[in-house]
Motif scaffolding. Structure first.
Motif, PDB file in Angstrom:
ATOM      1  N   UNK B 284       5.499  -8.834   3.144  1.00 33.25           N
ATOM      2  CA  UNK B 284       6.460  -9.466   2.690  1.00 33.25           C
ATOM      3  C   UNK B 284       7.614  -8.598   1.944  1.00 33.25           C
ATOM      4  N   UNK B 285       8.824  -8.652   2.069  1.00 37.25           N
ATOM      5  CA  UNK B 285       9.796  -8.144   1.455  1.00 37.25           C
ATOM      6  C   UNK B 285       9.662  -8.595  -0.271  1.00 37.25           C
ATOM      7  N   UNK B 286       9.603  -7.809  -1.264  1.00 36.93           N
ATOM      8  CA  UNK B 286       9.513  -8.269  -2.546  1.00 36.93           C
ATOM      9  C   UNK B 286       9.868  -7.230  -3.543  1.00 36.93           C
ATOM     10  N   UNK B 287      10.252  -7.684  -4.830  1.00 36.23           N
ATOM     11  CA  UNK B 287      10.759  -6.734  -5.678  1.00 36.23           C
ATOM     12  C   UNK B 287      10.462  -7.105  -6.958  1.00 36.23           C
ATOM     13  N   UNK B 288      10.715  -6.230  -8.089  1.00 32.39           N
ATOM     14  CA  UNK B 288      10.732  -6.803  -9.407  1.00 32.39           C
ATOM     15  C   UNK B 288      11.991  -7.357 -10.133  1.00 32.39           C
ATOM     16  N   UNK B 289      12.073  -7.737 -11.236  1.00 31.16           N
ATOM     17  CA  UNK B 289      13.367  -7.735 -11.948  1.00 31.16           C
ATOM     18  C   UNK B 289      13.616  -7.476 -13.458  1.00 31.16           C
ATOM     19  N   UNK B 290      14.591  -7.162 -13.835  1.00 32.09           N
ATOM     20  CA  UNK B 290      14.867  -6.719 -15.027  1.00 32.09           C
ATOM     21  C   UNK B 290      16.235  -7.292 -15.396  1.00 32.09           C
ATOM     22  N   UNK B 291      16.555  -6.960 -16.493  1.00 36.45           N
ATOM     23  CA  UNK B 291      18.020  -7.478 -17.149  1.00 36.45           C
ATOM     24  C   UNK B 291      17.889  -8.261 -18.424  1.00 36.45           C
ATOM     25  N   UNK B 292      19.060  -9.115 -18.896  1.00 38.71           N
ATOM     26  CA  UNK B 292      18.965  -9.833 -19.878  1.00 38.71           C
ATOM     27  C   UNK B 292      19.318 -11.142 -19.960  1.00 38.71           C
ATOM     28  N   UNK B 293      18.341 -11.784 -20.740  1.00 38.96           N
ATOM     29  CA  UNK B 293      18.606 -13.206 -20.810  1.00 38.96           C
ATOM     30  C   UNK B 293      19.460 -13.736 -22.190  1.00 38.96           C
ATOM     31  N   UNK B 294      19.813 -14.854 -21.975  1.00 42.60           N
ATOM     32  CA  UNK B 294      20.517 -15.375 -23.412  1.00 42.60           C
ATOM     33  C   UNK B 294      19.968 -16.461 -23.778  1.00 42.60           C
ATOM     34  N   UNK B 295      19.813 -16.542 -25.094  1.00 44.65           N
ATOM     35  CA  UNK B 295      18.980 -17.609 -25.881  1.00 44.65           C
ATOM     36  C   UNK B 295      19.534 -18.270 -27.130  1.00 44.65           C
ATOM     37  N   UNK B 296      19.367 -19.380 -27.486  1.00 42.54           N
ATOM     38  CA  UNK B 296      19.813 -20.160 -28.669  1.00 42.54           C
ATOM     39  C   UNK B 296      18.685 -19.917 -29.696  1.00 42.54           C
ATOM     40  N   UNK B 297      18.986 -19.577 -30.835  1.00 44.51           N
ATOM     41  CA  UNK B 297      17.946 -19.506 -32.128  1.00 44.51           C
ATOM     42  C   UNK B 297      17.519 -20.926 -32.718  1.00 44.51           C
ATOM     43  N   UNK B 298      16.480 -21.034 -32.852  1.00 46.00           N
ATOM     44  CA  UNK B 298      15.945 -22.301 -33.605  1.00 46.00           C
ATOM     45  C   UNK B 298      16.851 -22.702 -34.890  1.00 46.00           C
ATOM     46  N   UNK B 299      17.287 -21.612 -35.759  1.00 46.24           N
ATOM     47  CA  UNK B 299      18.045 -21.912 -36.939  1.00 46.24           C
ATOM     48  C   UNK B 299      19.529 -22.200 -36.577  1.00 46.24           C
ATOM     49  N   UNK B 300      19.748 -22.290 -35.501  1.00 47.04           N
ATOM     50  CA  UNK B 300      21.252 -22.453 -35.317  1.00 47.04           C
ATOM     51  C   UNK B 300      21.750 -23.787 -35.589  1.00 47.04           C
ATOM     52  N   UNK B 301      22.946 -23.716 -36.223  1.00 50.29           N
ATOM     53  CA  UNK B 301      23.400 -25.198 -36.632  1.00 50.29           C
ATOM     54  C   UNK B 301      24.474 -25.833 -35.751  1.00 50.29           C
ATOM     55  N   UNK B 302      24.560 -25.043 -34.803  1.00 48.72           N
ATOM     56  CA  UNK B 302      25.847 -25.383 -33.420  1.00 48.72           C
ATOM     57  C   UNK B 302      25.009 -25.129 -32.262  1.00 48.72           C
ATOM     58  N   UNK B 303      24.016 -25.662 -32.145  1.00 49.44           N
ATOM     59  CA  UNK B 303      23.131 -25.586 -30.817  1.00 49.44           C
ATOM     60  C   UNK B 303      24.054 -25.943 -29.676  1.00 49.44           C
ATOM     61  N   UNK B 304      24.546 -27.216 -29.772  1.00 54.46           N
ATOM     62  CA  UNK B 304      25.297 -27.625 -28.627  1.00 54.46           C
ATOM     63  C   UNK B 304      26.139 -26.618 -28.025  1.00 54.46           C
ATOM     64  N   UNK B 305      26.908 -26.205 -28.984  1.00 54.15           N
ATOM     65  CA  UNK B 305      28.255 -25.200 -28.966  1.00 54.15           C
ATOM     66  C   UNK B 305      27.553 -24.028 -28.116  1.00 54.15           C
ATOM     67  N   UNK B 306      26.420 -23.712 -28.689  1.00 57.50           N
ATOM     68  CA  UNK B 306      25.905 -22.195 -28.373  1.00 57.50           C
ATOM     69  C   UNK B 306      25.753 -22.301 -26.798  1.00 57.50           C
TER      70      UNK B 306
END
Lengths: 322, 404
Positions: B284-306
């Protein structure tokens, strides 16, 4: 740096030995200035060397990934590093690689440095130019050195294989054959022997001409003069270079990192980990595998090892050098 | 005079030192809402403009909000981020390398994606899956990339589709000219270890089953994948492919690499006539993946906005441009891909069948220290593919405690 106590200031009354009595205060003022003068260096030492070193010692007894709280694990990092080959499959490999590198590169560097220094000392004209040329590899940026040597060692176009070809020696795949990686790296280190060369040169200049002349009058040939006069007179220099050279070789990192990383390559230390030196291994655990605690433990194992090796050198080589 | 000078100098030094320390405290406080976002340094000046425009659009849409973007060279990023987290001065949100998401998630450094924030069907599955740990979602993909087969059109007229064709083509090329290798076969190093799963998936296999805690790379699909590389070496001697840039110099007819190499090849080797095709597969055709994710840090005071900001980065209007600026492809299925060269089609096709790497926190270490050496020992003939992978799988089970 406290204010001088008043009691002593009252002793300032001028007397027959007034000059001598004045000195303590002057000295105290000098002390203040002296402290101020060394303050930047002292602050640097305390903040950037001593404090991190002591922290690292603490973290070497913890499990710490830089993010969460460090948890105390006692000696586990040390015992796991030495005995658990599932957790640290390449620890002993990295020790072996580093020892092999040290045993090869230090003697090769010293011989090359000595030969270069003797040649420079012998010529009358143009010695400044040659000194500059021979010193250039030391001041060249490590990244450039890595790139240039990758080309020199290239299995298809490399100059080294072409040169060997002139003598009928078949070309080698230098940086991709596990057995050849360490000799190839040691050879680069030898090429960078400029600092040892300068120190040897200074040592040579320090040998009084009268001793050489006396040897000539006694009928000693150049070979004898080297082995009976020059070499023994350089022993303290050689001792110093062996000690500092071994310490530096055991910590080799930059060159290996540059040679085995870059586009399309990864930093895992060359084919079959044959170039995985101790500090590269340490670096990977600290910054790639998130095991800062274990990395700190590795750095202290290395520190103890270097202290033992250096102590042994002082015990057995220095007597000979003196 | 000289003493005064010294004292003045010391005072000045101390003052500089103090202000430098004072400036280091993390953002996120203040009456108006300020959001700090960390990312890699711009690849090009144009990329900087794209990001600046997205930032201004977001601020215009959210009055009273300032987004402070901190750009850090990629090589220093993880180290700087680690120190920031350790000293409690992490940003509100930031870019995070894919394999780090599960690590950061499991030790509580980053927040879980709030329920209902996104519609998962809007995202490429492979890219979204790189944000999962323990089955939960901990971030949003920002851009994605993958590897595909690059082939020299002079040596390979039609790219191979299957493993058998690949072996055939490689053998033909090498037979026609023994100075040319059929394929630049990956090595047993960290990079080769990253590409290996793409081949395993192409035989219908998997590296691990992280939900079921089972190591699977000693199973037939993985063994066959490694055997493929071993077989390819016969028509692709390392003496040729270990040279500097063998594919670019025309010494290897095929290689596996990603879109990030296309501009460099175009610029430095304008005469090389090459094409890009999806990876050859077995079942079956297949491949791997790379790239960047984006996350919100637990210490953030503006999580909703983030989170709002991260969704803004990945919406159909912005993600195409953003991904291009980051050097990859969009992660939002509705986002427009910035038009590029003819090779894009192959990468996009590849991304549809991409598989995220295992969400095991120690995966980089397993990849570098266990799988890569196993690949190398099979490639050098020190062990068979079966032996090498069985040994590696046993070590991985012990390391992870997955002995059941």
């Amino acid at each position: 740096m406290t204010a001088p106590p008043l009691v002593e200031q009252q002793d300032l009354a001028p007397g027959p030995r007034g000059g001598a009595r004045r000195r303590p205060v002057a000295r105290r003022r000098d002390h203040l200035v002296a402290w101020l003068l060394i303050a930047p260096a002292l602050a640097y030492f305390l903040v950037f060397l001593l404090y991190p070193a002591l922290s690292a010692l603490y973290y070497s007894f913890t499990d710490w990934n830089l993010r969460s709280e460090a948890s105390w694990v006692g000696l586990a990092n040390y015992t796991d590093l030495l005995f658990d080959d599932v957790k640290y499959p390449h620890f002993w490999k990295s020790v072996g690689v580093t020892l092999q590198y040290t045993l090869l590169s230090v003697p090769m560097t010293l011989v090359a440095a000595m030969v270069q220094a003797l040649l420079l000392n012998a010529i009358r004209r143009g010695s400044n130019l040659f000194r500059l040329l021979l010193f250039l590899p030391v001041v060249t940026a490590e990244a450039a050195v890595g790139a240039i040597w990758r080309w020199l060692y290239d299995p298809q176009y490399g100059l080294i294989n072409s040169a060997l070809g002139l003598f009928g020696i078949p070309g080698q795949n230098w940086l991709n054959t596990p057995e050849l990686v360490i000799p190839a790296l040691a050879f680069i280190a030898t090429w960078q022997c400029g600092i040892s060369m300068i120190i040897y040169l200074a040592g040579l200049k320090g040998i009084p001409g009268s001793i050489q002349e006396a040897a000539i009058i006694d009928g000693a040939g150049p070979w004898q003069r080297f082995w009976r006069v020059t070499f023994p007179m350089l022993r303290p220099t050689t001792f110093y270079l062996v000690v500092t050279g071994v310490i530096a070789a055991l910590q080799v990192f930059g060159l290996v990192y540059v040679i085995f990383s870059g586009s399309g390559r990864s930093v895992t230390g060359g084919p079959e980990q044959s170039g995985l030196t101790y500090v590269l291994h340490l670096y990977l655990f600290a910054f790639r595998y998130d095991a800062m605690g274990a990395a700190c433990a590795m750095s202290f194992i290395l520190l103890v090892f270097i202290m033992i090796v250096t102590a042994l050198q002082f015990r057995f080589l220095k007597r000979e050098a003196a | 005079m000289s003493r005064g000078l010294v004292r003045g100098a010391v005072a000045a030094l101390l003052a500089i030192g103090l202000t430098a320390c004072g400036g280091g405290s993390g953002g996120g406080q203040g009456s108006d809402k300020e959001l700090t976002f960390w990312m890699y340094q711009d690849r090009t000046p144009q990329a900087g403009q794209v990001i600046e425009k997205i930032r201004k659009d977001f601020e215009a849409a959210n009055p009273g909000v300032t987004v402070k973007i901190v750009k850090i060279p990629k090589d220093d990023y993880n180290t700087k981020l680690g120190s920031a987290v350790a000293s409690n001065s992490a940003p509100d949100a930031g870019i995070l390398d894919q394999p780090l998401v599960s690590k950061f998630a499991l030790d509580g450094t980053i927040k879980e994606v709030p329920a209902g924030l996104i519609n998962e069907a809007d995202y490429y599955k492979g890219a979204l899956d790189t944000n999962r740990a323990n089955g939960k979602l901990y971030g949003l993909p920002a851009d994605q990339t993958c590897v595909a087969l690059f082939y020299n059109k002079k040596l390979v007229p039609t790219p191979p589709k299957t493993w058998d064709e690949l072996k055939q083509v490689a053998a033909q090329v090498h037979a026609a000219d023994p100075n040319i290798a059929g394929m630049n076969v990956p090595k047993g190093d960290g990079y080769g270890g990253w590409m290996f799963p793409a081949i395993v998936h192409g035989a219908g296999g998997e590296m691990v089953d992280d939900a079921g805690k089972k190591v699977l790379f000693d199973q037939p699909p993985a063994v066959e994948a490694l055997q493929l590389w071993v077989d390819l070496l016969k028509s692709s001697p390392r003496q040729i492919t270990d040279s500097d840039k063998p594919f670019e110099n025309g010494l290897a007819a095929m290689t596996i690499t990603g879109p990030y190499d296309v501009p460099t090849i175009r610029a430095d080797f304008p005469d090389l006539d090459f094409g890009v095709a999806p990876l050859p597969y077995k079942t079956e055709p297949a491949g791997n993946i790379g790239g960047e994710d984006s996350v919100v840090f637990s210490t953030s005071k503006n999580a909703d906005l983030a989170w709002k900001w991260l969704v803004f980065l990945t919406n159909p209007q912005n993600n195409g441009q953003l991904a291009d600026a980051l050097g990859g492809f969009p992660v939002n299925v509705k986002a427009q891909v910035v038009a590029g060269g003819p090779e894009q089609a192959a990468f996009l096709e590849q991304l549809k069948v991409a598989h995220a790497r295992p969400a095991v926190p120690q995966w980089i270490q397993i990849n570098d220290e266990i799988i890569a050496p196993a690949i190398e020992s099979a490639l050098t003939g020190k062990a068979t593919a079966q032996q090498a992978l069985a040994d590696a799988a046993a070590k991985t089970r012990t390391l992870l405690g997955w002995n059941s």
